[in-house]
Write an enzyme that holds these catalytic residues in place. Structure first.
Site, PDB file in Angstrom:
ATOM      1  N   TYR A  54       0.818  -1.214  -0.015  1.00 56.59           N
ATOM      2  CA  TYR A  54      -0.052   0.171  -0.282  1.00 56.59           C
ATOM      3  C   TYR A  54       0.885   1.448   0.037  1.00 56.59           C
ATOM      4  O   TYR A  54       1.443   1.723   1.596  1.00 56.59           O
ATOM      5  CB  TYR A  54      -0.791   0.187   1.570  1.00 56.59           C
ATOM      6  CG  TYR A  54      -1.961  -1.012   1.606  1.00 56.59           C
ATOM      7  CD1 TYR A  54      -2.160  -1.838  -0.452  1.00 56.59           C
ATOM      8  CD2 TYR A  54      -2.444  -1.283   2.852  1.00 56.59           C
ATOM      9  CE1 TYR A  54      -3.175  -3.617   0.436  1.00 56.59           C
ATOM     10  CE2 TYR A  54      -3.668  -2.915   2.727  1.00 56.59           C
ATOM     11  CZ  TYR A  54      -3.631  -3.442   1.921  1.00 56.59           C
ATOM     12  OH  TYR A  54      -4.297  -4.743   1.573  1.00 56.59           O
ATOM     13  N   HIS A  81       0.198 -12.223   1.669  1.00 54.46           N
ATOM     14  CA  HIS A  81      -0.302 -11.403   0.532  1.00 54.46           C
ATOM     15  C   HIS A  81      -0.113 -11.738  -1.056  1.00 54.46           C
ATOM     16  O   HIS A  81       0.646 -11.512  -1.781  1.00 54.46           O
ATOM     17  CB  HIS A  81       0.391 -10.356   0.641  1.00 54.46           C
ATOM     18  CG  HIS A  81      -0.447  -8.840   0.283  1.00 54.46           C
ATOM     19  ND1 HIS A  81      -0.419  -7.449  -0.137  1.00 54.46           N
ATOM     20  CD2 HIS A  81      -1.625  -8.430  -0.063  1.00 54.46           C
ATOM     21  CE1 HIS A  81      -1.443  -6.685  -0.171  1.00 54.46           C
ATOM     22  NE2 HIS A  81      -2.387  -7.362   0.089  1.00 54.46           N
TER      23      HIS A  81
END
Length: 313
Positions: free
Chosen positions: A56, A139
């Site tokens: 992010y 992830h």
């Protein structure tokens, strides 16, 4: 705000968590002051679970979240971050990409090795300014199953056994591979984004499997990136413009909800939260007002008759 246990661990999450992807400039820039105000508003609302990732904003989300949490009692909040992408400083790296804008000059390098997991966690701890991370998720290993299950998972399991981290899981936008992880490993949780919503129930079998195995689900992407928040021409579904069929379905859902004086957003949130496997829902926000709105929606009363009509659709 209620707290719930993650799997068979001692880790707790608030039933509503803050997704910190917007703090990494997802889709549009957010300044440092606004990012801090988002976390402050979440704290005032009783939110104590915060989710972030190196991906992010190539570390920007982690840094801003860490700054905003600094000084708060460490025993009073839970943080999750993710592994699978190492960040490498590179002055030639683009400052926008993969949905994020105005980011630091860094490259993402996929790495699901045991060494990569340890290096990723060390860097995340540094950016967050924390002494430990409560939940660590593998992830997006979509194209990296063998390394993720054969290297990343054992490394995280060892760190969990040592008490370095509290809980481990996988975070993905699909349900098939998380189901393999649940069946073949000893995960504590799964973060599933967008595959169990009012518009997409392809993840239902995964949630049922998690309920049977005692694996907690952290529900993300409850609005399918925007279409269920505000269905209109140009609204996005999984971060791409929604086609006409999807828009028509979302508008019909909205009309049914409005007949019961219930916002579609509230039904979207509560639908995901209602599954017995779900420990908490994770919702992003780019300003303090969105936090207030989310917490109010999560407490909205939904008549049984509305659920029946939505199910019939």
């Amino acid at each position: 705000m209620k707290w719930r246990v993650v799997g068979g661990t001692d880790v707790l999450v608030s039933e509503v968590g803050l997704g910190a992807a917007p703090l990494g400039n997802l889709g549009a820039p957010v300044d440092d002051e606004t990012a801090g105000a988002v976390v402050d508003a979440a704290w005032r609302a009783g939110i104590r679970y915060f989710d972030t990732a190196p991906h992010y904003g190539v570390g920007l989300s982690e840094s801003r979240l860490g700054d905003a949490l600094r000084g708060r009692p460490r025993t009073e909040f839970t943080v999750s971050t993710k592994v699978g992408r190492l960040l490498v400083d590179d002055p030639d790296a683009p400052t926008s990409g993969e949905g994020f804008v105005d980011t630091p000059a860094r490259r993402r390098v996929r790495d699901y090795s045991a060494d990569g997991v340890r290096r990723s966690l060390e860097a995340s701890l540094d950016r967050l300014g924390l002494d430990r991370i409560d939940i660590v998720l593998i992830h997006d290993p979509d194209e990296h199953w063998a390394e993720a299950v054969g290297a990343a998972y054992p490394a995280l399991a060892e760190l969990r056994a040592q008490g370095v981290i509290g809980a481990i899981g996988v975070g993905m936008n699909q349900s098939a591979m998380p189901a393999r992880f649940v069946a073949e490993t000893d995960l504590d949780c799964v973060m599933l984004a967008g595959r169990y919503t009012l518009l997409d129930r392809t993840g239902a079998d995964l949630l049922d499997l998690c309920a049977r195995r005692g694996v907690s689900v952290l529900g993300a992407g409850v609005y399918n990136s925007g279409l269920l928040a505000n269905p209109r021409p140009g609204a996005t579904y999984d971060y791409a413009p929604a086609d006409g069929d999807l828009l028509a379905r979302a508008l019909r859902l909205r009309d049914v909800c409005e007949a019961y004086d219930v916002p579609l957003r509230a039904a979207a949130l509560r639908f995901v939260a209602a599954h017995p496997a779900v420990a908490g829902i994770v919702v992003g926000a780019r300003d303090a007002a969105q936090i207030t709105d989310t917490v109010a929606l999560a407490a909205e009363r939904i008549p049984d008759e509305l659920w029946e009509e939505l199910a019939a659709l």
